[in-house]
Design a protein around this motif. Structure first.
Motif, PDB file in Angstrom:
ATOM      1  N   GLY A 160      20.469  58.321-116.772  1.00 42.02           N
ATOM      2  CA  GLY A 160      20.423  56.968-116.227  1.00 42.02           C
ATOM      3  C   GLY A 160      20.755  55.984-117.337  1.00 42.02           C
ATOM      4  N   ASP A 228      17.362  49.970-104.000  1.00 41.12           N
ATOM      5  CA  ASP A 228      16.582  50.122-105.219  1.00 41.12           C
ATOM      6  C   ASP A 228      17.317  51.032-106.197  1.00 41.12           C
ATOM      7  OD1 ASP A 228      13.563  49.863-106.331  1.00 41.12           O
ATOM      8  OD2 ASP A 228      14.387  51.830-106.805  1.00 41.12           O
ATOM      9  N   GLY A 230      16.174  52.792-108.651  1.00 38.15           N
ATOM     10  CA  GLY A 230      15.503  54.075-108.815  1.00 38.15           C
ATOM     11  C   GLY A 230      15.877  55.056-107.722  1.00 38.15           C
ATOM     12  N   ASP A 231      15.948  54.577-106.484  1.00 40.95           N
ATOM     13  CA  ASP A 231      16.353  55.442-105.373  1.00 40.95           C
ATOM     14  C   ASP A 231      17.788  55.915-105.548  1.00 40.95           C
ATOM     15  OD1 ASP A 231      14.035  55.608-103.863  1.00 40.95           O
ATOM     16  OD2 ASP A 231      14.451  53.744-102.779  1.00 40.95           O
ATOM     17  N   LEU A 234      17.816  58.756-108.128  1.00 41.74           N
ATOM     18  CA  LEU A 234      17.248  60.000-107.591  1.00 41.74           C
ATOM     19  C   LEU A 234      18.166  60.615-106.532  1.00 41.74           C
ATOM     20  CD1 LEU A 234      13.485  59.002-107.330  1.00 41.74           C
ATOM     21  CD2 LEU A 234      14.554  60.496-109.030  1.00 41.74           C
ATOM     22  N   GLU A 257       6.647  45.294-114.977  1.00 40.72           N
ATOM     23  CA  GLU A 257       7.027  46.311-113.991  1.00 40.72           C
ATOM     24  C   GLU A 257       5.939  46.475-112.949  1.00 40.72           C
ATOM     25  OE1 GLU A 257       8.814  49.901-114.594  1.00 40.72           O
ATOM     26  OE2 GLU A 257      10.444  49.139-115.830  1.00 40.72           O
ATOM     27  N   VAL A 263      12.533  50.291-112.468  1.00 43.11           N
ATOM     28  CA  VAL A 263      13.095  51.627-112.320  1.00 43.11           C
ATOM     29  C   VAL A 263      12.146  52.682-112.892  1.00 43.11           C
ATOM     30  CG1 VAL A 263      15.017  53.123-112.944  1.00 43.11           C
ATOM     31  CG2 VAL A 263      15.451  50.750-112.314  1.00 43.11           C
ATOM     32  N   THR A 264      11.589  52.416-114.080  1.00 45.58           N
ATOM     33  CA  THR A 264      10.704  53.409-114.693  1.00 45.58           C
ATOM     34  C   THR A 264       9.526  53.701-113.784  1.00 45.58           C
ATOM     35  OG1 THR A 264      11.261  52.515-116.873  1.00 45.58           O
ATOM     36  CG2 THR A 264       9.366  53.988-116.744  1.00 45.58           C
ATOM     37  N   ARG A 265       8.876  52.666-113.325  1.00 44.04           N
ATOM     38  CA  ARG A 265       7.695  52.826-112.469  1.00 44.04           C
ATOM     39  C   ARG A 265       8.055  53.563-111.188  1.00 44.04           C
ATOM     40  NH1 ARG A 265       2.631  51.040-111.776  1.00 44.04           N
ATOM     41  NH2 ARG A 265       1.920  50.513-109.666  1.00 44.04           N
ATOM     42  N   HIS A 266       9.199  53.215-110.594  1.00 46.72           N
ATOM     43  CA  HIS A 266       9.617  53.851-109.343  1.00 46.72           C
ATOM     44  C   HIS A 266       9.828  55.352-109.554  1.00 46.72           C
ATOM     45  CE1 HIS A 266      11.523  53.931-105.336  1.00 46.72           C
ATOM     46  NE2 HIS A 266      12.267  54.883-105.859  1.00 46.72           N
ATOM     47  N   ILE A 267      10.523  55.708-110.616  1.00 42.98           N
ATOM     48  CA  ILE A 267      10.824  57.118-110.846  1.00 42.98           C
ATOM     49  C   ILE A 267       9.566  57.882-111.259  1.00 42.98           C
ATOM     50  CG2 ILE A 267      12.087  58.691-112.379  1.00 42.98           C
ATOM     51  CD1 ILE A 267      14.489  56.864-112.025  1.00 42.98           C
ATOM     52  N   MET A 271       9.675  60.881-108.619  1.00 40.88           N
ATOM     53  CA  MET A 271      10.561  61.895-109.182  1.00 40.88           C
ATOM     54  C   MET A 271      10.532  63.182-108.366  1.00 40.88           C
ATOM     55  SD  MET A 271       8.445  63.225-112.526  1.00 40.88           S
ATOM     56  CE  MET A 271       8.429  61.605-113.281  1.00 40.88           C
TER      57      MET A 271
END
Length: 279
Positions: A160, A228, A230-231, A234, A257, A263-267, A271
């Protein structure tokens, strides 16, 4: 930097097996030493409870902690012997706050392997929080999902990439894995233009850098303001059958965040494959 010294956090939970197996896959591939780490939290009782119940309840808690340590040690030793790396492994059982101890021990390793926090985890067993380990140990942290099992790690890697300091650090930390991978895909989501961003060809500069290290790499980028990021990362990882995601973590503060999302929090929460984070 070669990956020659790995630490994996082991506990008595069901998710620990996948975590240990993931660490073993890396230790085998990189001829690395693997340390299994168990941390027992000291009993914490309010003074009025300790006064009423006396030493008996504390003794029970200590005995339970020892049973958990024995279960975790048996899991780890059985796994490394089965993999044939028992001679390159060691077991450490320590006491303290699990997250803090992991951060300290991790400073003396090339990579720290922890588990994604399971929201349904037994509340009596304090988890190791990957984001805190990441900030405290100064080493890359591989977070293994609490669901599923990895048949391979690092064969097909997605990076990423957003041209940040954290992303550059992550690529450098992951270089031994990237050099050994069959395929590496650099993904830029909603790339920022300009010299201090991703330029006219998003991902091209970092792909060239990796190619000079002999990495088989391609670069992709997508712009989708309504989805998003993060989505998107993934979903892309799923589309290319990736077994590892590499990314920088917390390019903005954790508080920001937490309030605004990121993004970090979402992943961290969603994950589906192991993720190597660097900060």
């Amino acid at each position: 930097m070669a990956l020659k010294n790995l630490v994996v956090v082991v506990d008595q939970t069901a998710q620990s097996t996948a975590r240990v197996n993931a660490a073993i896959l890396l230790a085998e591939k990189h001829d690395a030493h693997l340390t299994g780490l168990f941390i027992a939290s000291p009993p914490v009782l309010p003074s009025y409870v300790a006064g009423e119940l006396g030493e008996g309840i504390i003794a029970i808690q200590r005995r339970t902690a020892q049973e958990h340590a024995d279960e975790a040690a048996a899991l780890f030793r059985r796994a490394v012997e089965l993999a044939g790396i028992g001679g390159r492994s060691e077991w450490r059982a320590l006491r303290g706050n699990p997250t803090e101890v992991t951060g300290i021990v991790g400073r003396y390793a090339d990579l720290v392997v922890v588990g994604q926090v399971d929201p349904d985890r037994d509340g009596e067993v304090p988890p190791v929080h990957p984001e805190d380990v990441l900030f405290n140990c100064g080493r890359p942290v591989l977070v293994v999902p609490y669901a599923g099992r990895q048949a391979s790690i690092g064969e097909r890697v997605v990076i990423g990439w957003n041209a940040s300091r954290e992303a550059a650090r992550a690529v450098n930390d992951a270089l031994p894995l990237l050099e050994a991978a069959q395929k590496v895909s650099v993904l830029a989501v909603n790339p920022k233009p300009g010299f201090d961003g991703l330029g006219d060809e998003p991902g091209a500069d970092i792909a060239l850098h990796l190619a000079r290290h002999g990495v088989m790499v391609t670069a992709d980028h997508f712009s989708a303001r309504g989805m998003d990021a993060g989505d998107m990362i993934l979903n892309y990882a799923t589309d290319v059958s990736a077994d590892l995601l590499v990314m920088g973590a917390y390019g903005r503060s954790r508080l920001r965040e937490l309030v605004l999302g990121g993004v970090t929090r979402h992943i961290m929460h969603h994950m589906t494959i192991p993720v190597l984070f660097s900060h």
